[in-house]
Design a protein around this motif. Structure first.
Motif, mmCIF file in Angstrom:
data_model
loop_
_atom_site.group_PDB
_atom_site.id
_atom_site.type_symbol
_atom_site.label_atom_id
_atom_site.label_comp_id
_atom_site.label_asym_id
_atom_site.label_seq_id
_atom_site.Cartn_x
_atom_site.Cartn_y
_atom_site.Cartn_z
ATOM 1 N N SER A 214 -0.836 -18.191 -11.746
ATOM 2 C CA SER A 214 -1.790 -17.102 -11.824
ATOM 3 C C SER A 214 -1.843 -16.497 -10.407
ATOM 4 O O SER A 214 -1.497 -17.083 -9.421
ATOM 5 C CB SER A 214 -3.019 -17.524 -12.465
ATOM 6 N N HIS A 215 -2.580 -15.397 -10.285
ATOM 7 C CA HIS A 215 -2.942 -14.747 -9.050
ATOM 8 C C HIS A 215 -4.199 -14.001 -8.936
ATOM 9 O O HIS A 215 -4.726 -13.594 -10.076
ATOM 10 C CB HIS A 215 -1.788 -13.794 -8.397
ATOM 11 N N ARG A 216 -4.826 -13.994 -8.096
ATOM 12 C CA ARG A 216 -6.106 -13.153 -7.822
ATOM 13 C C ARG A 216 -6.168 -12.276 -6.562
ATOM 14 O O ARG A 216 -5.714 -12.839 -5.339
ATOM 15 C CB ARG A 216 -7.147 -14.374 -7.687
ATOM 16 N N LEU A 217 -6.740 -11.179 -6.636
ATOM 17 C CA LEU A 217 -6.694 -10.353 -5.490
ATOM 18 C C LEU A 217 -7.867 -10.757 -4.606
ATOM 19 O O LEU A 217 -8.924 -10.915 -4.976
ATOM 20 C CB LEU A 217 -6.953 -8.841 -6.073
ATOM 21 N N LEU A 218 -7.708 -10.907 -3.378
ATOM 22 C CA LEU A 218 -8.674 -11.066 -2.153
ATOM 23 C C LEU A 218 -9.253 -9.930 -1.495
ATOM 24 O O LEU A 218 -10.276 -10.030 -1.051
ATOM 25 C CB LEU A 218 -8.036 -12.478 -1.613
ATOM 26 N N LYS A 219 -8.120 -9.029 -1.191
ATOM 27 C CA LYS A 219 -8.533 -8.126 -0.158
ATOM 28 C C LYS A 219 -7.290 -6.958 -0.254
ATOM 29 O O LYS A 219 -6.254 -7.278 -0.623
ATOM 30 C CB LYS A 219 -8.464 -8.752 1.414
ATOM 31 N N ALA A 220 -7.829 -5.631 -0.247
ATOM 32 C CA ALA A 220 -7.119 -4.634 -0.076
ATOM 33 C C ALA A 220 -7.646 -3.559 0.535
ATOM 34 O O ALA A 220 -8.764 -3.370 0.226
ATOM 35 C CB ALA A 220 -6.502 -4.095 -1.475
ATOM 36 N N GLY A 221 -6.947 -2.700 1.551
ATOM 37 C CA GLY A 221 -7.539 -1.800 2.530
ATOM 38 C C GLY A 221 -6.782 -1.213 3.422
ATOM 39 O O GLY A 221 -5.909 -1.750 3.838
ATOM 40 N N SER A 222 -7.446 -0.357 3.957
ATOM 41 C CA SER A 222 -6.476 0.342 5.058
ATOM 42 C C SER A 222 -6.870 -0.235 6.460
ATOM 43 O O SER A 222 -7.955 -1.107 6.644
ATOM 44 C CB SER A 222 -7.181 1.856 5.231
ATOM 45 N N VAL A 223 -5.982 -0.362 7.308
ATOM 46 C CA VAL A 223 -5.968 -1.119 8.480
ATOM 47 C C VAL A 223 -5.007 -0.338 9.480
ATOM 48 O O VAL A 223 -4.134 0.314 8.962
ATOM 49 C CB VAL A 223 -5.399 -2.554 8.363
ATOM 50 N N ALA A 224 -5.624 -0.423 10.943
ATOM 51 C CA ALA A 224 -4.777 0.384 12.061
ATOM 52 C C ALA A 224 -3.784 -0.880 12.432
ATOM 53 O O ALA A 224 -4.193 -2.165 12.640
ATOM 54 C CB ALA A 224 -5.641 0.761 12.937
ATOM 55 N N VAL A 225 -2.466 -0.592 12.531
ATOM 56 C CA VAL A 225 -1.498 -1.498 12.991
ATOM 57 C C VAL A 225 -0.628 -0.610 14.222
ATOM 58 O O VAL A 225 0.061 0.184 13.874
ATOM 59 C CB VAL A 225 -0.586 -1.974 11.979
ATOM 60 N N ALA A 226 -0.664 -1.233 15.346
ATOM 61 C CA ALA A 226 0.282 -0.653 16.546
ATOM 62 C C ALA A 226 -0.087 0.737 16.764
ATOM 63 O O ALA A 226 0.823 1.499 16.814
ATOM 64 C CB ALA A 226 1.805 -0.995 16.256
ATOM 65 N N GLY A 227 -1.347 1.091 16.735
ATOM 66 C CA GLY A 227 -1.802 2.562 16.799
ATOM 67 C C GLY A 227 -1.448 3.273 15.642
ATOM 68 O O GLY A 227 -1.491 4.640 15.734
#
Length: 307
Positions: A214-227
């Motif tokens: 089984s699996h469960r969603l913990l987090k999802a969202g926008s993020v800035a990476v290396a500018g």
């Protein structure tokens, strides 16, 4: 009939200062230094007594007397000069260990820790980024997994099919077989494959954890990476055996070349032996463009909407 002496040590008639072994019938080649100076006794010549034998005995006796006189004189002189003759003649007893050599002592392997100035980042030149190297992580050496850029040190026996597993892995790869360039879409499409690769079947088709249950969603969202704008999706997965783990797909556009999308995959074992889950955020926040220490981002940072 003549009497033959029994076997034993006797004064050597040819060299009176040593003793020679008489085997009862003839002289042997065995000789020794006498412990004392007994009256020499030579075995009789076969064929009875004769003038030749008497002369030989007389010569041997005279030689013994002369040697005794010389030894006595040496002892008397030694006492008179006040020196300790016994100490002067003393040698190291057999079996006494010799003094240690004063030569160069053998080299001892150094036990110091890693040298100072060791790199704290890992450079991914293909994708134009550097990734931080948190405590408890190392650069991979001789790892079979493609695109592996960070790993926890050491391995352990997989709980499922035989093999060696790692507690934590970070993989960086360029997206080339997908026309999609939206970080959000790429991360959402990649997370299932990332989970299966880490905890279902490996590259050889084995199931080191007996598959994902089984699996469960913990987090999802926008993020800035290396500018650049990026997006992440993180799952908690349960496995047939073992504690399961955490997987994450992080997608963003490269800042070099054709600016093709980059996917960074995280796979952390759950449980007390796994790496801290917070290391996922630390590594994400520490990703930089190659040669640019000022750009970055992290969860919650915003540099513009992702497509």
């Amino acid at each position: 009939m003549s009497m033959t002496p029994p076997p034993g040590w006797y004064r050597d008639p040819s060299y009176p200062l040593v003793e020679r072994w008489w085997d009862g019938t003839a002289w042997t080649d065995h000789r020794r230094q006498p412990g004392t100076l007994p009256v020499p006794l030579a075995p009789p010549e076969r064929g009875g007594r004769g003038p030749g034998r008497a002369k030989a005995v007389a010569l041997v006796a005279a030689g013994a007397v002369l040697v005794t006189s010389i030894v006595t004189g040496v002892l008397v002189l030694g006492r008179n000069d006040g020196s300790d003759g016994a100490a002067a003649a003393r040698t190291t007893p057999p079996g006494t260990p010799s003094a240690p050599s004063k030569g160069r002592s053998p080299s001892v392997p150094s036990t110091t820790g890693p040298r100072s100035g060791a790199p704290s980042v890992v450079v991914d030149e293909l994708n134009g980024i550097t990734l931080p190297l948190p405590g408890g992580w190392v650069e991979p050496r001789d790892a079979a997994e493609d695109d592996l850029v960070l790993t926890t040190p050491g391995t352990y026996d997989c709980p499922g099919d035989p093999g060696l597993c790692r507690r934590g892995r970070v993989v960086s790869r360029t997206v080339t077989a997908n026309a999609e360039d939206s970080p959000k879409t790429l991360a959402e499409q990649d997370i299932d494959d990332a989970a299966n690769t880490a905890y279902d079947r490996d590259a050889l088709g084995d199931r080191p954890y007996r598959g994902i249950t089984s699996h469960r969603l913990l987090k999802a969202g926008s993020v800035a990476v290396a500018g650049r704008a990026g997006y992440l999706v993180r799952w908690r997965v349960r496995t047939g055996v073992g504690p399961g783990g955490y997987v994450e797909s992080l997608a963003f556009a490269s800042s070099v070349g054709s600016q093709a999308p980059v996917i960074v995959r995280f796979a952390f074992d759950a449980g007390a032996d796994g790496p801290p889950l917070a290391d996922m955020d630390r590594i994400t926040e520490g990703i930089r463009a190659t040669g640019d220490a000022g750009t970055g981002g992290g969860v919650g940072s915003s540099i513009g909407p992702s497509r």
